[in-house]
Design a protein around this motif. Structure first.
Motif, mmCIF file in Angstrom:
data_model
loop_
_atom_site.group_PDB
_atom_site.id
_atom_site.type_symbol
_atom_site.label_atom_id
_atom_site.label_comp_id
_atom_site.label_asym_id
_atom_site.label_seq_id
_atom_site.Cartn_x
_atom_site.Cartn_y
_atom_site.Cartn_z
ATOM 1 N N LEU A 238 4.842 -8.480 -13.378
ATOM 2 C CA LEU A 238 4.538 -8.818 -11.986
ATOM 3 C C LEU A 238 4.173 -10.296 -11.835
ATOM 4 C CD1 LEU A 238 2.440 -5.688 -10.923
ATOM 5 C CD2 LEU A 238 4.704 -6.312 -10.069
ATOM 6 N N ARG A 239 3.643 -10.887 -12.889
ATOM 7 C CA ARG A 239 3.267 -12.304 -12.831
ATOM 8 C C ARG A 239 4.480 -13.214 -12.672
ATOM 9 N NH1 ARG A 239 -1.967 -11.533 -13.981
ATOM 10 N NH2 ARG A 239 -2.529 -10.098 -15.677
ATOM 11 N N SER A 240 5.663 -12.683 -12.935
ATOM 12 C CA SER A 240 6.885 -13.486 -12.826
ATOM 13 C C SER A 240 7.445 -13.517 -11.403
ATOM 14 C CB SER A 240 7.963 -12.934 -13.772
ATOM 15 O OG SER A 240 8.478 -11.695 -13.276
ATOM 16 N N ILE A 241 6.911 -12.666 -10.525
ATOM 17 C CA ILE A 241 7.461 -12.569 -9.165
ATOM 18 C C ILE A 241 7.145 -13.832 -8.374
ATOM 19 C CG2 ILE A 241 7.293 -11.329 -6.966
ATOM 20 C CD1 ILE A 241 6.966 -8.752 -8.522
ATOM 21 N N LYS A 242 8.184 -14.389 -7.795
ATOM 22 C CA LYS A 242 8.033 -15.637 -7.038
ATOM 23 C C LYS A 242 8.182 -15.427 -5.530
ATOM 24 C CE LYS A 242 8.329 -18.658 -10.714
ATOM 25 N NZ LYS A 242 8.248 -17.653 -11.781
ATOM 26 N N VAL A 243 8.713 -14.284 -5.101
ATOM 27 C CA VAL A 243 8.960 -14.097 -3.668
ATOM 28 C C VAL A 243 7.641 -13.862 -2.924
ATOM 29 C CG1 VAL A 243 11.278 -13.185 -4.019
ATOM 30 C CG2 VAL A 243 9.341 -11.601 -3.894
ATOM 31 N N PRO A 244 7.573 -14.282 -1.666
ATOM 32 C CA PRO A 244 6.373 -14.019 -0.862
ATOM 33 C C PRO A 244 6.073 -12.521 -0.820
ATOM 34 C CG PRO A 244 7.786 -15.620 0.233
ATOM 35 C CD PRO A 244 8.569 -15.087 -0.926
ATOM 36 N N THR A 245 4.823 -12.192 -1.051
ATOM 37 C CA THR A 245 4.436 -10.789 -1.231
ATOM 38 C C THR A 245 3.214 -10.427 -0.406
ATOM 39 O OG1 THR A 245 5.321 -10.747 -3.491
ATOM 40 C CG2 THR A 245 3.705 -9.059 -2.926
ATOM 41 N N LEU A 246 3.286 -9.247 0.208
ATOM 42 C CA LEU A 246 2.169 -8.661 0.943
ATOM 43 C C LEU A 246 1.808 -7.342 0.278
ATOM 44 C CD1 LEU A 246 0.307 -8.425 3.490
ATOM 45 C CD2 LEU A 246 2.254 -7.355 4.658
ATOM 46 N N VAL A 247 0.530 -7.133 0.016
ATOM 47 C CA VAL A 247 0.043 -5.881 -0.574
ATOM 48 C C VAL A 247 -0.882 -5.217 0.444
ATOM 49 C CG1 VAL A 247 -1.223 -4.807 -2.472
ATOM 50 C CG2 VAL A 247 0.219 -6.815 -2.908
ATOM 51 N N ILE A 248 -0.565 -3.975 0.796
ATOM 52 C CA ILE A 248 -1.338 -3.223 1.787
ATOM 53 C C ILE A 248 -1.896 -1.970 1.121
ATOM 54 C CG2 ILE A 248 -1.194 -1.885 3.933
ATOM 55 C CD1 ILE A 248 1.018 -3.807 4.846
ATOM 56 N N HIS A 249 -3.177 -1.694 1.353
ATOM 57 C CA HIS A 249 -3.775 -0.505 0.732
ATOM 58 C C HIS A 249 -4.917 0.016 1.599
ATOM 59 C CE1 HIS A 249 -3.314 1.327 -3.391
ATOM 60 N NE2 HIS A 249 -4.237 2.098 -2.842
ATOM 61 N N GLY A 250 -5.055 1.333 1.635
ATOM 62 C CA GLY A 250 -6.181 1.963 2.302
ATOM 63 C C GLY A 250 -7.390 2.016 1.385
ATOM 64 N N GLU A 251 -8.547 1.754 1.947
ATOM 65 C CA GLU A 251 -9.769 1.743 1.139
ATOM 66 C C GLU A 251 -10.255 3.142 0.801
ATOM 67 O OE1 GLU A 251 -12.694 -0.864 2.878
ATOM 68 O OE2 GLU A 251 -11.227 -2.485 3.162
ATOM 69 N N ASP A 252 -9.652 4.165 1.429
ATOM 70 C CA ASP A 252 -10.040 5.554 1.175
ATOM 71 C C ASP A 252 -8.872 6.361 0.615
ATOM 72 O OD1 ASP A 252 -12.917 6.049 2.489
ATOM 73 O OD2 ASP A 252 -11.811 4.626 3.725
ATOM 74 N N ASP A 253 -8.032 5.705 -0.185
ATOM 75 C CA ASP A 253 -6.849 6.347 -0.755
ATOM 76 C C ASP A 253 -7.253 7.222 -1.938
ATOM 77 O OD1 ASP A 253 -4.374 6.977 -1.963
ATOM 78 O OD2 ASP A 253 -3.479 5.090 -1.306
ATOM 79 N N LYS A 254 -7.034 8.540 -1.813
ATOM 80 C CA LYS A 254 -7.382 9.479 -2.880
ATOM 81 C C LYS A 254 -6.234 9.717 -3.856
ATOM 82 C CE LYS A 254 -11.463 10.502 -1.130
ATOM 83 N NZ LYS A 254 -12.701 10.034 -1.795
ATOM 84 N N MET A 255 -5.029 9.275 -3.497
ATOM 85 C CA MET A 255 -3.875 9.471 -4.369
ATOM 86 C C MET A 255 -3.672 8.297 -5.312
ATOM 87 S SD MET A 255 -1.370 11.315 -5.433
ATOM 88 C CE MET A 255 -1.310 12.646 -4.247
ATOM 89 N N ILE A 256 -3.751 7.083 -4.783
ATOM 90 C CA ILE A 256 -3.709 5.880 -5.607
ATOM 91 C C ILE A 256 -4.900 5.030 -5.200
ATOM 92 C CG2 ILE A 256 -2.436 3.778 -6.188
ATOM 93 C CD1 ILE A 256 0.144 5.249 -5.817
ATOM 94 N N ASP A 257 -5.899 4.981 -6.064
ATOM 95 C CA ASP A 257 -7.134 4.270 -5.756
ATOM 96 C C ASP A 257 -6.837 2.816 -5.398
ATOM 97 O OD1 ASP A 257 -10.231 4.298 -6.002
ATOM 98 O OD2 ASP A 257 -9.604 2.526 -7.145
ATOM 99 N N ILE A 258 -7.660 2.260 -4.536
ATOM 100 C CA ILE A 258 -7.455 0.891 -4.065
ATOM 101 C C ILE A 258 -7.449 -0.131 -5.202
ATOM 102 C CG2 ILE A 258 -9.898 0.487 -3.621
ATOM 103 C CD1 ILE A 258 -9.006 -1.154 -1.142
ATOM 104 N N SER A 259 -8.043 0.226 -6.336
ATOM 105 C CA SER A 259 -7.994 -0.689 -7.486
ATOM 106 C C SER A 259 -6.556 -0.993 -7.889
ATOM 107 C CB SER A 259 -8.756 -0.101 -8.676
ATOM 108 O OG SER A 259 -8.206 1.152 -9.056
#
Length: 306
Positions: A238-259
């Protein structure tokens, strides 16, 4: 908000897509002359799990959307003759029952781009779809204009883990009865959805029934989950990715923790992290306008700089 002028095209099909030569079913939303955005769904989910209202909201920002069924979901090719994944063996490092990886699913998506005549597109992926989008940006950087990774993770087992107590309480989805499947989907969304926002049970029942009618392969999601495990930790790539990136996450996600979302944003240089209190592992209707605006802002910023 005027979405009446946004055209939702009928479902279409292309054959011999990508190295695996699979059939892919897809749907276009909006004007094909506008910037192309590929919407990639998560494990066990179909393209119709991108809510139509959210798609219209996004298309209203001057975008052309292509949503599609991944392999082993919906009306796209299913690998029904493959071995049943043995998760006990998989967890101990024996991948002999794993049929494919996220790289294969990434190649499917790039193959669909080829079939539709796109050199480069904007990617928006949710959950496993975010993992596929990340993989495309890693392995096919020249094909990606921007990346939006939603409610996803890096593959590092130390982050983004589910709340197993919640999952255990749900059990496995029933695939032998349509109404039982719909009821299970409603209970699932109550468990892993967004606690701050009321659940529209009628909408969930409608989309779950349609999903059942399109496909209810009990092993499809298991093959996809096995692919996720075999694909491992993407943090360094992932450190090699150069394209503009947006990461969106819910703070109460029980399936994939926000970490998991925080780890994705930390690994990709320059990525923007946006989190929402009260959002779980879904796309709650009250957030559609702000989610669409965030995604569209990134895409148009990239488009205007080219």
């Amino acid at each position: 908000m005027d979405t009446s002028k946004v055209q939702i095209h009928g479902e279409e099909c292309v054959q011999n897509v990508g190295p695996s030569k699979i059939k892919v079913v897809y749907q276009r939303i909006g004007n094909p002359a506008l910037p192309p955005v590929f919407l990639i769904m998560g494990a066990g989910a179909q393209m119709i799990n991108w809510p139509e209202g959210f798609c219209l909201e996004l298309a209203r920002h001057g975008l052309h959307l292509i949503r599609f069924d991944n392999r082993d979901a919906g009306l796209t090719t299913h690998f029904s003759n493959a071995p049943v994944p043995d998760f006990s063996a998989i967890q101990s490092g024996d991948f002999s029952t794993v049929t494919y990886t996220l790289s294969d699913m990434a190649a499917d998506t790039v193959g669909l781009m080829d079939a539709l005549g796109y050199d480069r597109v904007h990617l928006v992926g949710a959950s496993m779809g975010g993992m596929i989008a990340q993989t495309i940006a890693i392995e096919y950087p020249e094909r990606v204009r921007s990346l939006t990774s939603m409610m996803s993770t890096t593959g590092n087992p130390l982050v983004g883990q589910p709340d197993y107590s919640v999952l255990a309480s749900l059990g496995s989805p029933p695939y032998d009865d349509r109404q039982a499947y719909i009821d299970w989907q409603i209970q699932s969304r109550k468990a892993i959805g967004s606690p701050k926002y009321p659940l529209d049970e009628n909408a969930i029942a409608k989309i779950s029934g349609l999903a059942w009618d399109r496909d209810h392969d009990p092993l499809g999601m298991l093959r996809q989950a096995a692919a996720v495990i075999k694909s491992g930790d993407r943090t360094e790539q992932l450190r090699s990715i150069k394209v503009p990136t947006l990461v969106i996450h819910g703070e109460d996600d029980k399936m994939i923790d926000i970490s998991g979302g925080r780890a994705v944003a930390s690994a990709i240089p320059g990525a923007e992290l946006v989190t929402f209190k009260g959002m779980g592992h879904d796309l709650p209707k009250p957030l559609w306008p702000v989610l669409a605006e965030k995604i569209a802002h990134l895409i148009h910023r990239v488009e205007s700089s080219s």
